[in-house]
Each structure stands twice: as C-alpha cells, then as structure tokens.
Design a protein around this motif. Structure first.
Motif, PDB file in Angstrom:
ATOM      1  N   ALA A  35      98.535  86.309  49.269  1.00  0.00           N
ATOM      2  CA  ALA A  35      99.495  85.206  49.202  1.00  0.00           C
ATOM      3  C   ALA A  35      99.434  84.517  47.842  1.00  0.00           C
ATOM      4  CB  ALA A  35      99.218  84.192  50.308  1.00  0.00           C
ATOM      5  N   GLU A  36      98.224  84.302  47.346  1.00  0.00           N
ATOM      6  CA  GLU A  36      98.080  83.705  46.015  1.00  0.00           C
ATOM      7  C   GLU A  36      98.854  84.517  44.979  1.00  0.00           C
ATOM      8  OE1 GLU A  36      97.092  81.086  44.629  1.00  0.00           O
ATOM      9  OE2 GLU A  36      95.925  80.111  46.197  1.00  0.00           O
ATOM     10  N   ALA A  58     104.951  85.059  51.075  1.00  0.00           N
ATOM     11  CA  ALA A  58     103.717  84.406  50.630  1.00  0.00           C
ATOM     12  C   ALA A  58     103.277  83.367  51.657  1.00  0.00           C
ATOM     13  CB  ALA A  58     103.933  83.746  49.270  1.00  0.00           C
ATOM     14  N   GLN A  59     104.225  82.573  52.124  1.00  0.00           N
ATOM     15  CA  GLN A  59     103.875  81.538  53.104  1.00  0.00           C
ATOM     16  C   GLN A  59     103.426  82.161  54.430  1.00  0.00           C
ATOM     17  OE1 GLN A  59     107.165  78.672  53.291  1.00  0.00           O
ATOM     18  NE2 GLN A  59     107.311  78.931  51.075  1.00  0.00           N
ATOM     19  N   ASP A  60     104.075  83.247  54.820  1.00  0.00           N
ATOM     20  CA  ASP A  60     103.639  83.929  56.041  1.00  0.00           C
ATOM     21  C   ASP A  60     102.179  84.359  55.909  1.00  0.00           C
ATOM     22  OD1 ASP A  60     106.110  83.651  57.217  1.00  0.00           O
ATOM     23  OD2 ASP A  60     106.727  85.739  56.948  1.00  0.00           O
ATOM     24  N   GLU A  61     101.860  85.019  54.806  1.00  0.00           N
ATOM     25  CA  GLU A  61     100.492  85.530  54.623  1.00  0.00           C
ATOM     26  C   GLU A  61      99.481  84.386  54.606  1.00  0.00           C
ATOM     27  OE1 GLU A  61     100.593  88.436  55.172  1.00  0.00           O
ATOM     28  OE2 GLU A  61     101.750  89.722  53.843  1.00  0.00           O
ATOM     29  N   LEU A  62      99.874  83.318  53.961  1.00  0.00           N
ATOM     30  CA  LEU A  62      98.992  82.157  53.894  1.00  0.00           C
ATOM     31  C   LEU A  62      98.787  81.567  55.289  1.00  0.00           C
ATOM     32  CD1 LEU A  62      97.661  80.934  51.440  1.00  0.00           C
ATOM     33  CD2 LEU A  62      99.678  79.520  51.087  1.00  0.00           C
ATOM     34  N   GLY A  63      99.848  81.569  56.063  1.00  0.00           N
ATOM     35  CA  GLY A  63      99.751  81.091  57.441  1.00  0.00           C
ATOM     36  C   GLY A  63      98.829  81.987  58.264  1.00  0.00           C
ATOM     37  N   VAL A  97      94.495  93.282  46.511  1.00  0.00           N
ATOM     38  CA  VAL A  97      95.185  91.994  46.616  1.00  0.00           C
ATOM     39  C   VAL A  97      94.865  91.053  45.464  1.00  0.00           C
ATOM     40  CG1 VAL A  97      95.444  92.109  49.118  1.00  0.00           C
ATOM     41  CG2 VAL A  97      93.413  91.002  48.157  1.00  0.00           C
ATOM     42  N   GLU A  98      93.807  91.332  44.715  1.00  0.00           N
ATOM     43  CA  GLU A  98      93.420  90.382  43.663  1.00  0.00           C
ATOM     44  C   GLU A  98      93.974  90.734  42.287  1.00  0.00           C
ATOM     45  OE1 GLU A  98      89.208  90.906  44.030  1.00  0.00           O
ATOM     46  OE2 GLU A  98      89.033  91.974  42.134  1.00  0.00           O
ATOM     47  N   LEU A  99      94.430  91.971  42.099  1.00  0.00           N
ATOM     48  CA  LEU A  99      94.913  92.372  40.776  1.00  0.00           C
ATOM     49  C   LEU A  99      96.107  91.515  40.382  1.00  0.00           C
ATOM     50  CD1 LEU A  99      94.878  96.264  41.221  1.00  0.00           C
ATOM     51  CD2 LEU A  99      93.141  94.844  40.089  1.00  0.00           C
ATOM     52  N   VAL A 285      87.885  86.222  39.357  1.00  0.00           N
ATOM     53  CA  VAL A 285      87.198  84.992  38.944  1.00  0.00           C
ATOM     54  C   VAL A 285      88.206  84.000  38.356  1.00  0.00           C
ATOM     55  CG1 VAL A 285      85.360  84.042  37.506  1.00  0.00           C
ATOM     56  CG2 VAL A 285      85.093  86.306  38.529  1.00  0.00           C
ATOM     57  N   ASP A 286      89.132  84.509  37.543  1.00  0.00           N
ATOM     58  CA  ASP A 286      90.159  83.630  36.963  1.00  0.00           C
ATOM     59  C   ASP A 286      91.023  83.016  38.055  1.00  0.00           C
ATOM     60  OD1 ASP A 286      89.201  84.443  34.537  1.00  0.00           O
ATOM     61  OD2 ASP A 286      90.789  85.929  34.185  1.00  0.00           O
ATOM     62  N   LEU A 287      91.386  83.851  39.011  1.00  0.00           N
ATOM     63  CA  LEU A 287      92.221  83.373  40.099  1.00  0.00           C
ATOM     64  C   LEU A 287      91.487  82.293  40.898  1.00  0.00           C
ATOM     65  CD1 LEU A 287      94.789  83.694  41.818  1.00  0.00           C
ATOM     66  CD2 LEU A 287      93.674  85.541  43.045  1.00  0.00           C
ATOM     67  N   TYR A 288      90.223  82.552  41.163  1.00  0.00           N
ATOM     68  CA  TYR A 288      89.407  81.602  41.918  1.00  0.00           C
ATOM     69  C   TYR A 288      89.311  80.260  41.180  1.00  0.00           C
ATOM     70  CZ  TYR A 288      85.332  79.569  44.225  1.00  0.00           C
ATOM     71  OH  TYR A 288      84.480  78.716  44.895  1.00  0.00           O
TER      72      TYR A 288
END
Lengths: 311, 105, 314
Positions: A35-36, A58-63, A97-99, A285-288
């Motif tokens: 989602a991020e 994105a909102q669905d996944e976050l939910g 999912v993080e790339l 790490v950057d995303l975090y």
C-alpha cells in the motif's frame, strides 16, 4: 494430531502462538508495504481516472493490513509495536512489495499488482477454513476487494502488452520483479533473538530463515490449509501461462519435466534479499524512515486511531 | 435500434434515466423521445443514447464502496469542537443520508 | 448565438448548459475560472501527497490517501465542466499546467514541509475553499454547478479531518502546540489571501459576476470566512497574529486591513513566478511526462466507444 483451538487466544501454547503471529505478520506486512508503494502513484498516475483507481487499491490494501495487525491485538500487540516502533529488520514482507517504482514505470505498477494479487488470492483461499476463527472471518471481506484489484491489473496488462513500448517495459519489469515475487513463498525467520533459545545450528545473529518448524506448524495447526510449496506451485501454474499468453518471457519459470503445469521454486530462482528472512533491500530502510518521519519528529508515542476496532 | 432516454425536468437539474424508444437513427430517436417521454412530465431537455453504447458494471462484479471499514472517508468519523461552518454541516448531512442509503441496501 | 446582453439578463443559477450557443466572452471567462479551480485541485493534491506516507498512523494514512484521491476526483469533474465550454480540452489544460501557463491558488505555491502545516491547508484553506464552493452551486454554468454539488458533498470530510488533525496537535505536547502556532503564523496571511484581492483590485470580478459565474464577491467571502474560522482557531488555542490587522465590528464580525498583506508576493505567485511554486509545477510536470507513454498507448487505436456507429440503423 488434533487441530488446536485458536478461538481462545489466552489459551495457546508458545508454539501455537508463534505460528499464528508468524502467519499474520507476513500477511499484514505485505499489505502494508505494498500500500505504501501504491500511494506513490497518487497525483502521478497516467490519467486522473487511473489515479483514483490505484488510490482505491492502496486504501484497500492498507485496510487489509489494519485488519490483520488487529488480529494480533489479542496477543497484546498494538499498532505502535507492530508498525511505528518496530525495528525495520523485524518486518517480514516479501521484497517484491518494498521495491521502489521508477518514475513513470506504470508497467511495473500493474505487473507487480498482478503478481501480488494472484498470490494474495491463493493465500486467502488457503485461509478460508483456518482453524483460527478470527482469520477465517476476515477472509471473505478481503477477498471481495482483491478480485477488483486483479481484474484491474489484468485489464491494464493486456492493454500495455499490445503496444511496442508497453511490451518492452513489461518485459523489463518482469525480469526485475519475478525473482522478488517468488520470495512471497519463502519461509519466515522468527523474530530476532528467538533463535538464541533453540539448538538450531545456524542460530547466530543472522535472522535467516532456517526452514524452521514454524512453517510446518502453521499448516499442521490448521491455520493455513496449504503449504508454501503448494502455494508457490499453484501461483506459477497461473502466472506463467498467463504472462506467456501476453508474449512475455518468464525468466526461470520453474517449469519441470514435460508436465504442463508442474512447477517448482528453486533456490537459484531467488534474489539475495528475500524479505521473509529479515534481509531487505536498502529501499526498505528509506521507506521506513519516511513513513515514520512525522511520528518521530513529533515524538509521538501512540499512532492516532480514527476508526473503531474491527469486530 | 434501442435508445435510452434521459430527462431533465428544469434548467439546471440533472438528466435522469426515464425510459427508452425504438428508432432507426438519432434524429428520429429524439423526435420519438420528445413525444414518448416529454409530453406529460415537466421537461426542459432530453438526451438519447444508443443502448449498445452503454457499459454496465453491477454489484455482483464489484463491491461498490468496498467491504472493509471505510468510515475514515466520512465526515461523521470526526468529532470537532464548536460550531461548524454551515456548508460543512450541510456536507455532513448529505453524507449521513448517503451512508444510511448504503446501509439500507 | 446568444448575445451578451441576453446572457446578462438571463444569468441565473444553473441557467446555461452546453445546449446553449453562448458568446465567446462567456465561454472564455467560464473556462478561465473553472480551469483555475481544477488546476488548484491537482496542485493542492500534489502539495499534500507526501503526507500520505508521512501520516503518523494507519488510520490517518487511510484518511489522507482518501482525501488526496477525492481532490483528483474533483479535478476530473472540474476539467470536464470546463471542457464542456468548448474552449480547451482536458489534455490542453493539463499540459498548460505542466508548462507553467496554467494558474492555480496562491496557497499551493508554498512549500509544505511538516505535519504541523498540514491543517493549515486541510482545515483553513479547505474551509475557505468550501465556503466559496458552496456559493458556486448557484453558478450560471450548469456543468460547473453540478460538479460543485458533488465536490461539496465530499468536502465536509476533508475539512473535518483537517480540523481533527489541528485538534490533535493543539491538545498534544507543548512542542506540538508551539510548532503548530508557528506554522499558523506563517500561513495565516496566505490563508486570508486565498480569496484574492479586494473587489476593486480584482481584474475578472465584474464580468464574472455580471454573467452569473461568480456568486459572491471576494470581500464578502473573506469576511464570511473570518467570521467562521477566527472563533474556531481561538477555540483550539491558536493566537491570531497581530498582522494583518483584523477589526472586530460591533456585531462580532471581522474585516481585515488589506494593506497589511503582501500583494507583491501574491501577484508574483499569480504569474507563476514564485520559486517554491515553480518547483511544484516542474515536479508535477516531470511526473506527467514520465507517464506520457501510457497515455499514448491507451489513446492509440482507441475507438470512441465500442467502434459502433450510433447513427446507422442496425
């Protein structure tokens, strides 16, 4: 063995508890981090309409992440511990999912969405009859939203694959993403430090997964009704023929023998960072740092709640 | 050929679906619609649209508005202090009505 | 074609639609106004988008994503309302916005760097926008009025969410309260300038009012905003800065000393010549250009609808 009773979270053995937490964290982390990444497309998608659609996903996944993290509320975990103050090395999401997205690489966005959505469908199916009633109850709600995501991704893939540039970009994205997609089906490492108490020969500070018992426990305890291997093979049997039908070459497709639908994920097909084992790419790490920025800047100690706790 | 007809009762209002006509082309569809759908009810304007050009997506195909909790996107999720601006109150009232209608389905 | 005299005579709420043959002056003035409004939705969303990620909780992130999504939806509605005047296409308007010719609200030219600044936009600027938008439900261009119906329906969530963020900050730690007060002092004059210059300095006001596009003057809107939002700001413990001077009238309503505001900066911004704003414009331009290939892919070989000729009998 008899299936344990997961309806009473107070009465679980340490192993049962660990299996449940391991299963849920990876589901939640995958949804949260994906989602991020999707939100990066907000105000940057190809058209206003596609901007709205991806924001929806994105909102669905976050939910969904919110629903899964909440399951761990029964075990005393809060959003603060699970997200905003968790050590980034303790996240167990798959590296796909993080790339980060390259600016304008819409082919990556729709392909990644497709690869993740198919895996998600299979995983959810294998949770429909979970021995944890809380998990089983939440699956249907999530499934209904996921089917829109997959159709959306496929419509775009088919559109893009028709054009020369679209096809080229899809192929490049596939080459890059495919190994990372396979990490979805890799075993999880236990949280850092837990290895220290075990007699596992690889238990040094590295949180590499050891094919530990927890993955077997997840299936043996009936939390999920399919093994990771089975899910991975099923996934390959769906995505490989579909992508080939779009004239895309699937790198190391895992096809074995002459059997039309026999697949296997082998070690050679995997990237160095697998996420599930606690090893992440630098992008994570950057995303975090970015998503915890405000929380840290303001010295917050509790993430804000707007909605009521899910039933 | 079937044409779907949308009627606007008064200037400034919305065109809403009111029925259809069989007609061989657009000009005749307009003329038929004027009589079939505009002769009694108040009418300021009619639209005619070829039936075949209409795409449809239904609640069996997509969960409109989602199936998980989306209360964060409604004004009612937030408690504020003091008197809200008139237009904010109006918006919230419209949202309450819409939420209720969704719930009634 | 309708002459201008007739337009002015008939200019009531929702009076004109694409079925009317309107004079060029009306169509151009309406396009300018609606395009500005649409551009502002996009640039506001562009300014706020980093805070989707930087929201300090999952719930806030959901709300913020939904809010930014709504703004893009408003842009979609408004560009369509503008397009229906037959002067410019949506693509032309978005290209103009990218190349620096498209104009948009002064507030969205400033940098937004910290979460404490978020309610300055999400509560005060959105509140100001909503005040204006509510009056535009009675504009004479029917598609614009219809777009406003939908925008006003959604916008209540934005303003209340913005207010909720302000409330949280102003009931948070001392540090949060101080940072929020500082942000307020910086943003307050800009917020007041949202409504533009006083009526006698506004270039487009007279014509837009005379043909019913604009429903209330800048001054009236600004005063109505102050009456509503000064008490709100005080309620949350914000101190109203000394400058610009604000007079409280005997009846409890407010008026601002216009000359205390920096109108040179305002008009530099209005010409798209203010440095941070240019950064925003160019940032969005890069993003738009990076996905040009996708638009080309979907537009090429795309028949109007199903490729079926609706005129023919079949």
């Amino acid at each position: 063995m008899t299936t344990p009773d997961f309806s009473d979270p107070e009465n679980l053995t340490a192993r049962e508890r660990q299996a449940l937490e391991c299963l849920i964290k990876r589901l939640a982390d995958d949804e949260f981090v994906l989602a991020e990444r999707y939100t990066e497309w907000q105000v940057r998608a190809p058209t206003l309409e596609s901007d709205l659609a991806l924001a929806n996903n994105a909102q669905d996944e976050l939910g969904h992440a919110r629903l899964w993290y909440d399951v761990l509320g029964d075990h005393g975990y809060t959003e603060r511990e699970l997200v905003y103050e968790r050590d980034p090395a303790e996240f167990r999401h798959s590296t796909i999912v993080e790339l980060p997205f390259e600016e304008g690489d819409w082919a990556d966005a729709v392909l990644r969405s497709y690869l993740c959505d198919v895996a998600e469908e299979l995983r959810l199916e294998a949770l429909e009859a979970s021995s944890s009633p809380k998990i089983a109850n939440r699956v249907a709600k999530i499934q209904q939203e996921e089917s829109y995501h997959r159709e959306h991704a496929q419509n775009w893939l088919e559109r893009l694959a028709e054009g020369e540039e679209g096809h080229e970009r899809l192929q490049a994205a596939l080459d890059r993403l495919f190994p990372h997609a396979l990490t979805i089906f890799e075993p999880c490492a236990p949280p850092h430090g837990e290895n220290a108490n075990k007699t596992n020969e690889t238990s040094d500070d590295e949180p590499r997964a050891t094919g530990s018992d927890v993955e077997a426990d997840i299936v043996d305890f009936g939390l999920r009704t399919a093994t990771l291997e089975e899910l991975g093979e099923e996934w390959l049997a769906i995505v490989v023929p579909y992508l080939e039908s779009l004239d895309l070459d699937v790198p190391e497709s895992g096809q074995t023998g002459d059997g039309e639908f026999e697949f296997e994920v082998t070690q050679e097909m995997l990237p160095d960072e697998r996420g599930r084992d606690g090893i992440h790419t630098d992008a994570w790490v950057d995303l975090y740092d970015d998503f915890t920025h405000t929380y840290r800047e303001l010295g917050r100690s509790e993430p804000t709640k707007i909605m009521e706790t899910p039933e | 050929m079937i044409w779907e007809v949308f009627r606007q009762a008064k200037t400034g209002e919305y065109h809403t679906h009111c029925g259809n006509v069989h007609a061989p082309d657009r000009e005749m569809a307009k003329q038929f619609a004027a009589i079939q759908h505009g002769r009694r009810k108040p009418t300021n304007s009619l639209w005619v649209v070829p039936r075949e050009e209409i795409g449809e997506i239904g609640s069996d195909e997509v969960a409109f508005g989602g199936t998980t909790d989306k209360s964060y996107r409604w004004a009612t999720a937030y408690n504020t202090t003091g008197t809200d601006a008139r237009e904010v109150v109006e918006s919230e009232d419209e949202q309450v009505t819409a939420e209720k209608q969704r719930g009634d389905d | 074609m309708m002459d201008l005299g007739t337009v002015k005579e008939r200019a009531g709420p929702r009076e004109f639609s694409p079925a009317d043959d309107l004079p060029r002056e009306y169509r151009e003035a309406a396009t300018r106004m609606i395009e500005f409004h649409a551009n502002s939705e996009i640039m506001g969303a562009y300014l706020e988008r980093p805070f989707i990620r930087q929201s300090p909780s999952i719930d806030r992130k959901l709300a913020f994503s939904a809010k930014v999504q709504d703004e893009i939806g408003h842009g979609q509605l408004l560009y369509r309302a503008a397009e229906s005047l037959g002067v410019k296409t949506r693509e032309e308007m978005l290209d103009d916005l990218a190349n620096g010719d498209g104009k948009f609200l002064n507030c969205f030219h400033y940098p937004l760097e910290s979460w404490v600044e978020v309610p300055m936009i999400s509560f005060f600027v959105d509140g100001a926008a909503m005040r204006r938008q509510a009056t535009l439900r009675r504009t004479s261009w029917e598609p614009y009025a219809h777009a406003m119906d939908k925008v006003c329906f959604e916008e209540g969530f934005h303003v209340k969410h913005g207010e909720d963020i302000l409330k949280e900050l102003m009931t948070g730690s001392r540090k949060e309260q101080q940072m929020t007060q500082e942000a307020f002092e910086e943003w307050w004059p800009r917020i007041i300038q949202f409504f533009g210059p006083t009526d006698d300095k506004s270039t487009h006001h007279d014509f837009a009012s005379s043909v019913g596009l604009k429903q209330q003057s800048n001054d009236d809107l600004r005063n109505a905003f102050l009456d509503q939002y000064i008490p709100k700001a005080r309620k949350y413990g914000l101190e109203i800065p000394d400058e610009p001077r604000i007079r409280e009238r005997d009846d409890g309503t407010y008026a601002v000393e216009e000359d205390d505001l920096d109108w040179d900066e305002f008009f530099t911004i209005a010409k798209n010549e203010y440095e941070p704003g240019l950064g925003q414009i160019n940032g969005r331009k890069h993003a738009q250009e990076a996905v040009d290939w996708v638009r080309e892919t979907i537009e090429r070989d795309t028949p109007a609808a199903s490729g079926h000729e609706p005129q023919a009998a079949d």
